[in-house]
Scaffold this active site. Structure first.
Site, PDB file in Angstrom:
ATOM      1  CB  SER A   1       0.978  -2.498  -0.946  1.00 45.00           C
ATOM      2  OG  SER A   1       2.007  -2.403  -1.923  1.00 45.00           O
TER       3      SER A   1
ATOM      4  CE  LYS B   1      -0.152  -2.170  -5.547  1.00 50.23           C
ATOM      5  NZ  LYS B   1      -0.146  -1.935  -4.080  1.00 50.23           N
TER       6      LYS B   1
END
Length: 269
Positions: A69, A138
């Site tokens: 990701s 993230k």
């Protein structure tokens, strides 16, 4: 006075100086007793353990990248270090920071939330020498008060009216923009989120079409069981900011905040 009298009154030479006599009586200075080697080893290990726990709790902690990701900057199984000093006190994450945070609930599958199963790895995880489970990494796109839109005619995210040039770190392969809806990585669905509530952040992976992030948790018009607000991550769950890619050695680098976020205006502007 006779010579005998004078002799009897003279000081006897048999008595030496008191200071010399007292040292002789005290004997040699005793040496400090040293601990046996095995006791010293246990003591040193104990001190090292305490230091490791203190460092993990307040300063630095190790993690690894569990998915794709955050490509291309961070790839699967990369080892990273996070620092916690930046978020001491009232300081909070800023736009552009890459952060590690605890799962807000239901963001991770059970196998990624469990953490290490090996007993040795579990102990090492407790003291910060091995990555723990139940965490995500993230990039912070928006902070409290921000409004985020997808996207302008060039496929760029817009934060408080300012388009972001994310070409330096975003991976765009099968997506036509930097803010796709997670379903199929499509960009034909426009969306707006915000203002972001106080004490929360909006996060996205750099591999936008392969990231389970805040955009995946947004409520869509056709959903009936979605809970509004689940897309925001509470700041209290943020563990720290990624500051170095540690391993593998040939990919070692310091992680810095992209310059594109410097031009984003405050929400009130």
């Amino acid at each position: 006075m006779t010579s005998d009298d004078r002799g009897s009154s003279s000081i006897s030479t048999d008595e030496g100086p008191r200071s010399l006599r007292s040292e002789d009586e005290a004997g040699p200075r005793q040496k400090r007793k040293q601990l046996p080697l095995w006791q010293e080893t246990i003591l040193l290990l104990g001190v090292a353990l305490v230091l490791a726990i203190v460092i993990k709790t307040f300063f630095v902690q190790a993690f690894y990248i569990p998915s794709e990701s955050m490509e291309p900057g961070l790839i699967l199984n990369d080892r990273i270090l996070i620092q916690k000093v930046s978020y001491w006190g009232d300081d909070e994450p800023e736009r552009g920071d890459v952060v590690v945070f605890k799962d807000p609930g239901g963001w991770l599958p059970p196998n990624e939330s469990a953490g290490p199963s090996n007993p040795v790895a579990q102990v090492m995880a407790k003291i910060g020498l091995y990555p723990t489970g139940g965490h995500l990494v993230k990039r912070v796109i928006g902070v409290a008060g921000d409004t985020i839109e997808c996207c302008d005619d060039r496929g760029r995210l817009i934060v408080n009216g300012k388009p972001l040039n994310e070409s330096a770190y975003v991976k765009r392969i099968d997506a036509k923009c930097n803010g796709p809806m997670p379903t199929g990585g499509k960009c034909d669905e426009k969306w707006t989120v915000g203002p972001i509530p106080e004490g929360h952040i909006f996060v996205m992976g750099d591999n936008r079409s392969r990231s389970a992030d805040s955009s995946q948790k947004m409520c869509r018009p056709d959903e009936t069981e979605c809970v509004p607000g689940d897309e925001f991550v509470p700041v209290d769950l943020v563990v720290g900011k990624v500051f170095v890619l540690l391993w593998p050695a040939d990919r070692f680098r310091w992680n810095t905040r992209p310059a594109t976020f410097e031009d984003v205006p405050d929400p009130s502007s």
